[in-house]
Design a protein around this motif. Structure first.
Motif, PDB file in Angstrom:
ATOM      1  N   VAL A 158       2.532  67.013  47.708  1.00 10.54           N
ATOM      2  CA  VAL A 158       1.239  67.355  46.759  1.00 10.54           C
ATOM      3  C   VAL A 158       1.559  67.193  45.464  1.00 10.54           C
ATOM      4  CG1 VAL A 158       0.037  69.422  46.192  1.00 10.54           C
ATOM      5  CG2 VAL A 158       0.480  69.051  48.688  1.00 10.54           C
ATOM      6  N   ARG A 159       2.950  67.707  44.900  1.00  8.83           N
ATOM      7  CA  ARG A 159       3.249  67.515  43.630  1.00  8.83           C
ATOM      8  C   ARG A 159       3.112  66.059  43.463  1.00  8.83           C
ATOM      9  NH1 ARG A 159       7.281  71.166  45.022  1.00  8.83           N
ATOM     10  NH2 ARG A 159       9.007  69.393  44.992  1.00  8.83           N
ATOM     11  N   THR A 168      -2.124  60.439  40.744  1.00  8.73           N
ATOM     12  CA  THR A 168      -3.599  60.602  40.825  1.00  8.73           C
ATOM     13  C   THR A 168      -3.795  60.654  39.172  1.00  8.73           C
ATOM     14  OG1 THR A 168      -3.889  61.692  42.841  1.00  8.73           O
ATOM     15  CG2 THR A 168      -5.511  61.831  41.349  1.00  8.73           C
ATOM     16  N   ALA A 169      -2.834  61.438  38.599  1.00  8.91           N
ATOM     17  CA  ALA A 169      -3.188  61.497  37.234  1.00  8.91           C
ATOM     18  C   ALA A 169      -2.886  60.004  36.402  1.00  8.91           C
ATOM     19  CB  ALA A 169      -2.145  62.402  36.569  1.00  8.91           C
ATOM     20  N   ARG A 177      -7.201  53.481  35.409  1.00 13.06           N
ATOM     21  CA  ARG A 177      -8.720  53.266  35.808  1.00 13.06           C
ATOM     22  C   ARG A 177      -9.741  53.623  34.644  1.00 13.06           C
ATOM     23  NH1 ARG A 177      -9.483  56.099  40.147  1.00 13.06           N
ATOM     24  NH2 ARG A 177      -8.903  54.291  41.608  1.00 13.06           N
ATOM     25  N   SER A 178      -9.355  54.465  33.909  1.00 14.04           N
ATOM     26  CA  SER A 178     -10.038  54.874  32.755  1.00 14.04           C
ATOM     27  C   SER A 178      -9.872  53.745  31.722  1.00 14.04           C
ATOM     28  CB  SER A 178      -9.753  56.233  32.311  1.00 14.04           C
ATOM     29  OG  SER A 178     -10.438  56.505  31.023  1.00 14.04           O
ATOM     30  N   GLY A 194      -2.376  48.895  42.032  1.00  5.97           N
ATOM     31  CA  GLY A 194      -3.055  49.410  43.300  1.00  5.97           C
ATOM     32  C   GLY A 194      -4.215  50.242  43.154  1.00  5.97           C
ATOM     33  N   VAL A 195      -4.521  50.126  41.701  1.00  9.14           N
ATOM     34  CA  VAL A 195      -5.797  51.050  41.335  1.00  9.14           C
ATOM     35  C   VAL A 195      -6.992  50.829  41.889  1.00  9.14           C
ATOM     36  CG1 VAL A 195      -6.834  52.058  39.476  1.00  9.14           C
ATOM     37  CG2 VAL A 195      -4.333  51.891  39.378  1.00  9.14           C
ATOM     38  N   ILE A 196      -7.054  49.067  41.986  1.00  6.15           N
ATOM     39  CA  ILE A 196      -8.366  48.424  42.607  1.00  6.15           C
ATOM     40  C   ILE A 196      -7.715  47.613  43.404  1.00  6.15           C
ATOM     41  CG2 ILE A 196     -10.178  49.322  40.814  1.00  6.15           C
ATOM     42  CD1 ILE A 196      -9.634  46.426  39.528  1.00  6.15           C
TER      43      ILE A 196
END
Length: 90
Positions: free
Chosen positions: A11-12, A18-19, A25-26, A65-67
């Motif tokens: 989870v960590r 994810t961050a 992506r941003s 691997g983001v898109i």
């Protein structure tokens, strides 16, 4: 909720990943938006310069691997076509 130590660690790790992915992506979307804005303004030179910056950023996102690779290629191709049409029109 995670019960085992390995599940808690997973989870960590997922939260950190994810961050990072969200930031990538941003960043990619920001570069794409700059191209879109340049196309909308009608400035062919600015659009071409913005595309030169955006294309490697999209490919880097694909590499990380983001898109998906094909998604990045498709987006670059479509933006390139629009910039080229803008240049031809001007």
């Amino acid at each position: 909720m995670a019960n085992t130590a390995s599940a808690k660690k997973a989870v960590r790790k997922i939260e950190r990943r994810t961050a990072v992915n969200r930031a990538r992506r941003s960043r990619m979307r920001t570069f794409v938006r700059k191209v879109e804005e340049a196309i909308a303004s009608g400035d062919a030179a600015l659009a071409a310069a913005a595309l030169q910056n955006a294309a490697p950023e999209m490919m880097r996102a694909a590499q990380k691997g983001v898109i998906h690779k094909n998604t990045a290629s498709r987006k670059v191709s479509r933006l390139s076509a629009r910039v080229k049409a803008l240049s031809a029109k001007a």
